[in-house]
Enzyme design. Structure first.
Site, short mmCIF file in Angstrom:
data_model
loop_
_atom_site.label_atom_id
_atom_site.label_comp_id
_atom_site.label_asym_id
_atom_site.label_seq_id
_atom_site.Cartn_x
_atom_site.Cartn_y
_atom_site.Cartn_z
N GLY A 8 -29.62 -13.04 62.57
CA GLY A 8 -29.76 -12.86 61.13
C GLY A 8 -30.98 -13.62 60.62
O GLY A 8 -31.20 -14.77 61.00
N GLY A 10 -31.72 -13.77 57.17
CA GLY A 10 -31.56 -13.91 55.72
C GLY A 10 -31.69 -15.37 55.29
O GLY A 10 -32.25 -16.22 56.03
N LEU A 12 -29.44 -17.87 54.84
CA LEU A 12 -28.79 -18.92 55.65
C LEU A 12 -29.40 -18.99 57.05
O LEU A 12 -29.54 -20.08 57.61
CB LEU A 12 -27.28 -18.67 55.74
N ASN A 105 -19.43 -14.92 55.78
CA ASN A 105 -18.41 -14.71 54.75
C ASN A 105 -17.45 -13.59 55.18
O ASN A 105 -17.85 -12.68 55.89
CB ASN A 105 -19.07 -14.26 53.44
N ALA A 131 -27.93 -20.85 49.65
CA ALA A 131 -29.36 -20.68 49.92
C ALA A 131 -29.81 -19.36 49.33
O ALA A 131 -29.05 -18.39 49.28
CB ALA A 131 -29.64 -20.70 51.42
N LYS A 182 -12.13 -20.22 53.02
CA LYS A 182 -13.46 -19.73 52.60
C LYS A 182 -13.34 -18.42 51.81
O LYS A 182 -14.07 -18.19 50.85
CB LYS A 182 -14.36 -19.53 53.83
N ASN A 190 -18.11 -15.10 44.25
CA ASN A 190 -19.18 -14.12 44.50
C ASN A 190 -19.17 -12.91 43.58
O ASN A 190 -20.19 -12.58 42.97
CB ASN A 190 -19.17 -13.70 45.97
N SER A 253 -24.60 -15.18 47.42
CA SER A 253 -25.14 -14.15 48.32
C SER A 253 -24.88 -12.75 47.76
O SER A 253 -25.70 -11.85 47.91
CB SER A 253 -24.52 -14.31 49.71
N GLU A 265 -20.84 -7.80 50.58
CA GLU A 265 -19.74 -8.13 51.50
C GLU A 265 -18.37 -7.99 50.81
O GLU A 265 -17.38 -8.53 51.29
CB GLU A 265 -19.93 -9.56 52.01
O1 PAF Z 1 -21.75 -16.42 49.63
C1 PAF Z 1 -22.22 -17.44 49.09
O2 PAF Z 1 -23.10 -17.40 48.25
C2 PAF Z 1 -21.72 -18.78 49.58
O3 PAF Z 1 -20.66 -18.57 50.47
C3 PAF Z 1 -21.28 -19.77 48.50
C4 PAF Z 1 -20.64 -20.96 49.19
C5 PAF Z 1 -20.30 -19.15 47.51
C6 PAF Z 1 -22.45 -20.38 47.77
O4 PAF Z 1 -23.15 -19.51 46.93
#
Ligand code: PAF
Length: 300
Positions: A8, A10, A12, A105, A131, A182, A190, A253, A265
């Site tokens: 990947g 991207g 991260l 994720n 990120a 998570k 998100n 993300s 996602e």
């Molecule tokens: O998907 C994301 O953006 C990340 O998992 C998180 C931790 C919510 C931070 O933006």
């Protein structure tokens, strides 16, 4: 020196590549985005830090799994909908003694990787670092998060390697609990950030958004409980708010995906939660609504 493969290219992937290479590891990225591969090979992985300074470290980048056979450890950082392809690529190139850690994720990534690589070669991890990808090969750190890894015979050495690169890493005995912890965070943060087009921290500032985030965290935690999961935290809302706070300036993300017109996602997050709720005869109206709204935003 450890040979690390990051699948990947991207935000991260670039963040992990910069830090792991700067810590003295030999880092290769495997991806399909030609501009990113060129930028990474020419300029290295670039990470813009909160105070505006830049960490830049040399890496190799390729679209060819056959170039990735000298690997001690693979980190899987592709989007959930790309996991099948990543699993096939790793099955073709990862040495039999090496393991893959998924830091993605969504629910189901670990299972897809296990099917391709076998149970003992896959480690589940979760990552709450934020990120943003500013340009191919250039990521901006959106807040120091935490990493947690499923505790396996190989996890301690990986924990040490990641800690040496500046990550905070815990080991957790129960992988399912880790994955659900998570997914609660992603389900609550998100889709709301993507629908409202706001950075994570803004969800804490707007009372109506905060109420929705709270309700999503509670609904998802209740489904986890019905599914027999012992969550890794006592208070789901506090856990979600803590991540939103730590990554306040980050665009999630999913927001980044929506803004660049890419698939999201949502299927592996709210879609998976909704389907699991159905298997227990309960409904997940908020997860269902987020799933449908995000798909509608993409024209579905
Ligand atoms: O998907 C994301 O953006 C990340 O998992 C998180 C931790 C919510 C931070 O933006």
């Amino acid at each position: 020196m450890t040979n690390i493969l990051i699948v990947g290219t991207g935000a991260l992937g670039t963040l992990f590549a910069a830090r792991l290479s700067a810590a003295g590891n030999n880092v290769t990225l495997l991806g399909t985005w030609p501009e990113a591969l060129t930028a990474l090979n020419q300029h290295g992985a670039r990470l813009i830090l909160a105070e505006g300074s830049e960490l830049r470290a040399p890496v190799q980048a390729t679209d060819t799994p056959a170039n990735c056979s000298q690997v001690d450890l693979a980190l899987v950082l592709v989007k959930a909908w790309q996991t099948k392809r990543a699993a096939q690529q790793l099955a073709a190139c990862l040495p039999a003694t090496s393991v893959a850690v998924t830091l993605q994720n969504g629910l189901g990534n670990r299972e897809i990787l296990i099917e391709a690589l076998g149970q003992t070669r896959v480690i589940l991890g979760v990552c709450t670092y934020g990120a943003t990808l500013l340009a191919p090969g250039v990521a901006q750190l959106g807040g120091e998060g935490l990493l947690a890894l499923e505790d396996t015979p190989r996890s301690r050495e990986i924990q040490t390697l990641l800690q040496r690169a500046g990550f905070q890493v815990n080991l957790v005995a129960d992988a399912e609990a880790l994955a659900w912890g998570k997914v609660i965070i992603n389900a609550a943060i998100n889709p709301l950030t993507a629908l409202l087009r706001v950075p994570n921290g803004e969800l804490l500032q707007r009372p109506a958004a905060r109420a929705l985030m709270q309700a999503l965290a509670e609904e998802t935690a209740a489904i986890a409980q019905a599914h027999g999961i012992q969550l890794p935290f006592k208070d789901p809302l506090a856990a979600v708010e803590n991540v939103a706070q730590r990554t306040a300036s980050n665009r999630s993300s999913m927001l980044q995906d929506i803004q660049r017109g890419a698939p999201t996602e949502i299927e592996a997050i709210c879609g998976a939660v909704t389907r699991i709720a159905q298997t227990h005869g309960i409904s997940a109206p908020l997860n269902w609504a987020m799933w449908r709204l995000i798909d509608a935003l993409r024209g579905a």
